[in-house]
Design a protein around this motif. Structure first.
Motif, PDB file in Angstrom:
ATOM      1  N   ASP A  26      44.090  25.715  31.697  1.00 21.81           N
ATOM      2  CA  ASP A  26      43.484  27.013  31.958  1.00 21.81           C
ATOM      3  C   ASP A  26      43.820  27.426  33.386  1.00 21.81           C
ATOM      4  OD1 ASP A  26      42.301  27.414  29.490  1.00 21.81           O
ATOM      5  OD2 ASP A  26      40.456  26.373  30.049  1.00 21.81           O
ATOM      6  N   TYR A  28      43.661  30.536  36.439  1.00 22.81           N
ATOM      7  CA  TYR A  28      42.897  31.687  36.914  1.00 22.81           C
ATOM      8  C   TYR A  28      43.849  32.601  37.699  1.00 22.81           C
ATOM      9  CZ  TYR A  28      38.556  29.435  35.538  1.00 22.81           C
ATOM     10  OH  TYR A  28      37.537  28.858  34.802  1.00 22.81           O
ATOM     11  N   VAL A  50      30.551  44.185  26.341  1.00 21.97           N
ATOM     12  CA  VAL A  50      30.679  43.624  27.689  1.00 21.97           C
ATOM     13  C   VAL A  50      30.722  44.752  28.709  1.00 21.97           C
ATOM     14  CG1 VAL A  50      32.178  42.317  29.244  1.00 21.97           C
ATOM     15  CG2 VAL A  50      31.878  41.575  26.870  1.00 21.97           C
ATOM     16  N   TYR A  54      34.869  39.768  35.358  1.00 20.74           N
ATOM     17  CA  TYR A  54      34.844  38.503  36.105  1.00 20.74           C
ATOM     18  C   TYR A  54      35.052  38.748  37.596  1.00 20.74           C
ATOM     19  CZ  TYR A  54      36.398  33.933  37.802  1.00 20.74           C
ATOM     20  OH  TYR A  54      36.552  32.778  38.529  1.00 20.74           O
ATOM     21  N   GLU A 141      45.027  39.137  25.947  1.00 21.91           N
ATOM     22  CA  GLU A 141      44.955  38.180  27.045  1.00 21.91           C
ATOM     23  C   GLU A 141      44.400  38.825  28.313  1.00 21.91           C
ATOM     24  OE1 GLU A 141      47.616  36.437  24.089  1.00 21.91           O
ATOM     25  OE2 GLU A 141      47.573  38.410  25.011  1.00 21.91           O
ATOM     26  N   ALA A 144      40.696  39.224  27.899  1.00 20.20           N
ATOM     27  CA  ALA A 144      40.022  37.937  28.089  1.00 20.20           C
ATOM     28  C   ALA A 144      39.931  37.581  29.573  1.00 20.20           C
ATOM     29  CB  ALA A 144      40.763  36.840  27.329  1.00 20.20           C
ATOM     30  N   ALA A 145      41.009  37.864  30.323  1.00 19.68           N
ATOM     31  CA  ALA A 145      40.994  37.573  31.767  1.00 19.68           C
ATOM     32  C   ALA A 145      40.000  38.475  32.486  1.00 19.68           C
ATOM     33  CB  ALA A 145      42.391  37.739  32.351  1.00 19.68           C
ATOM     34  N   TRP A 146      39.894  39.736  32.061  1.00 22.13           N
ATOM     35  CA  TRP A 146      38.901  40.629  32.657  1.00 22.13           C
ATOM     36  C   TRP A 146      37.501  40.019  32.560  1.00 22.13           C
ATOM     37  CZ3 TRP A 146      39.773  46.393  30.761  1.00 22.13           C
ATOM     38  CH2 TRP A 146      40.900  46.924  31.406  1.00 22.13           C
ATOM     39  N   VAL A 147      37.224  39.371  31.427  1.00 22.33           N
ATOM     40  CA  VAL A 147      35.872  38.881  31.160  1.00 22.33           C
ATOM     41  C   VAL A 147      35.657  37.464  31.695  1.00 22.33           C
ATOM     42  CG1 VAL A 147      34.194  38.323  29.350  1.00 22.33           C
ATOM     43  CG2 VAL A 147      35.662  40.354  29.128  1.00 22.33           C
ATOM     44  N   THR A 148      36.629  36.585  31.471  1.00 22.22           N
ATOM     45  CA  THR A 148      36.454  35.168  31.806  1.00 22.22           C
ATOM     46  C   THR A 148      37.177  34.748  33.082  1.00 22.22           C
ATOM     47  OG1 THR A 148      38.405  34.376  30.587  1.00 22.22           O
ATOM     48  CG2 THR A 148      36.351  34.693  29.330  1.00 22.22           C
ATOM     49  N   GLY A 149      38.127  35.539  33.521  1.00 20.67           N
ATOM     50  CA  GLY A 149      38.903  35.204  34.704  1.00 20.67           C
ATOM     51  C   GLY A 149      40.038  34.239  34.458  1.00 20.67           C
ATOM     52  N   LYS A 150      40.213  33.787  33.221  1.00 18.36           N
ATOM     53  CA  LYS A 150      41.221  32.754  32.973  1.00 18.36           C
ATOM     54  C   LYS A 150      41.962  33.008  31.663  1.00 18.36           C
ATOM     55  CE  LYS A 150      37.934  29.703  30.617  1.00 18.36           C
ATOM     56  NZ  LYS A 150      37.270  28.372  30.604  1.00 18.36           N
TER      57      LYS A 150
END
Length: 421
Positions: A26, A28, A50, A54, A141, A144-150
């Protein structure tokens, strides 16, 4: 353990030491770029319920692919993105006036050596021109990065491309890359991390490095890289980045590569990619005389300031052939302003060029479309069937010098025949 650039960049982004090719971790990313179709991410967030990101300062949105809006649908998409950026406090939002995302982000000092960058455009490999790990991903993707950072990433194998020698007159970085793409094939470096080296590479400008790293994607590369040096630091300083804020990553001397390819730049002639694949490459002499209806000088591969300057130098005092449309689309507003101030825009217009607003333009199907049977010579990075209008039209790819020389004669032309010594 000696490590390649890719291993070091992924270790930095993931916090996992000793990663090996094929390992999945994973990471970041330092920046998440999304272009005009950012609305896809926004709609997905709405469905998920949401309303927090992140790290909003890692979000960059650029309205470049269709600029300005051509339809009511696109205008609504742009409006949605503007409203989202305002509500979320996205500072790195660039509207339809800015230009192509890759160039704009680099000009604004948002790309730095050693960083891990993802973007909703396959040519995000271009960020390696500044020593960053840049790679294209899908909108899911990015969301997902916007929300989880990874996001997960598989560590790629690495390949060295060594370019040595001095290029002959009329031969440019684009010709080098077309030759490599033709030799290695469109899938020759699939999911590889490409490290450019050699004495020619060490001496070229950041703009030429952008051309290298941008077009590495056309061989299937996961990312591309040129080692940061004094040239890189000067470019970053011009973009407002202090030297103390630069933390480059360099491959180790004993790093292991899947393959090393060497190219003698001194033996190279101008190259042309012929329809309908980028790796269908010939020497310009093999297709000289091919009739043209349109010439397009643009795209993130070859619409930078020096690209426009090269084209203008060829066109100065000459005129586009009757019946040929010459469309020039600068990569960014900053490039357009500089070219206008230096007289380059005037030279192009006097030669018969049509200057469009900065952005992706015809490369993304936004203007410059062809009718059945028409032929365009383009400085862009792809020549797929139907990319610029009719599926019964044809696209050839070349350097800006070859494009300008060909516009003058109305047929594909070796630029060495018309360039002033």
């Amino acid at each position: 353990m000696s490590r390649t650039f890719a291993q070091k960049a992924i270790e930095r982004a993931s916090g996992v030491a000793g990663v090996e090719p094929g390992q999945i971790v994973d990471a970041y990313p330092d920046l998440y770029m999304s272009h005009t179709a950012s609305w896809r991410c926004i709609r997905t967030l709405e469905k998920m319920g949401v309303d927090r990101l992140y790290d909003v300062d890692r979000v960059a949105m650029v309205m470049d692919h269709i600029s300005p809006a051509m339809t009511e649908k696109t205008a609504a998409d742009h409006a949605l993105c503007r409203d989202f950026a305002r509500r979320m406090g996205v500072r790195h939002f660039f509207d339809v006036d800015a230009g192509i995302a890759h160039i704009v982000l680099m000009e604004r000092g948002l790309i730095r050596p050693g960083e891990f960058i993802i973007g909703t455009d396959s040519h995000s490999t271009i960020y390696g021109a500044l020593g960053a790990f840049g790679t294209g991903v899908g909108f899911s993707e990015i969301t997902a990065a916007w929300v989880t950072g990874k996001l997960w990433v598989k560590v790629p194998e690495s390949v060295r491309l060594e370019v040595d020698g001095t290029l002959p007159d009329g031969v440019y970085a684009k010709d080098v890359m077309l030759k490599l793409i033709g030799d290695l094939g469109a899938d020759g470096l699939t999911y590889d991390s490409v490290e450019f080296g050699g004495d020619y590479t060490a001496g070229i400008s950041v703009s030429e490095r952008m051309t290298f790293c941008n077009l590495a994607m056309e061989m299937g590369a996961k990312n591309a890289y040129v080692a940061p040096d004094e040239t890189t630091l000067r470019y970053l300083e011009s973009a407002g980045v202090a030297r103390d804020d630069v933390h480059p990553l360099l491959p180790d001397a004993g790093a292991v590569y899947r393959r090393t390819v060497k190219l003698d730049g001194g033996a190279l002639a101008p190259q042309i990619a012929v329809p309908h694949q980028v790796d269908n490459v010939r020497s310009v002499t093999a297709v000289a005389g091919t009739r043209l209806d349109q010439v397009f000088i643009g795209s993130c591969a070859n619409a930078k300031y020096d690209d426009l300057a090269i084209a203008a130098a060829v066109l100065a005092g000459r005129h586009v052939a009757p019946g040929v449309r010459l469309v020039v689309t600068p990569a960014s507003s900053a490039i357009m302003a500089r070219a206008a101030a230096d007289g380059i825009v005037t030279t192009l217009i006097e030669a018969g060029a049509m200057i469009t607003n900065p952005g992706c333009g015809a490369c993304a199907g936004n203007g410059g479309a062809m009718a059945d049977g028409e032929v365009t010579l383009s400085t862009a990075n792809r020549n797929f069937q139907g990319r610029m209008g009719s599926y019964q039209s044809s696209i050839y790819l070349s350097s800006p010098a070859t494009a300008a020389a060909s516009a003058i004669r109305g047929v594909i032309t070796d630029p060495r025949e018309v360039m002033v010594p």
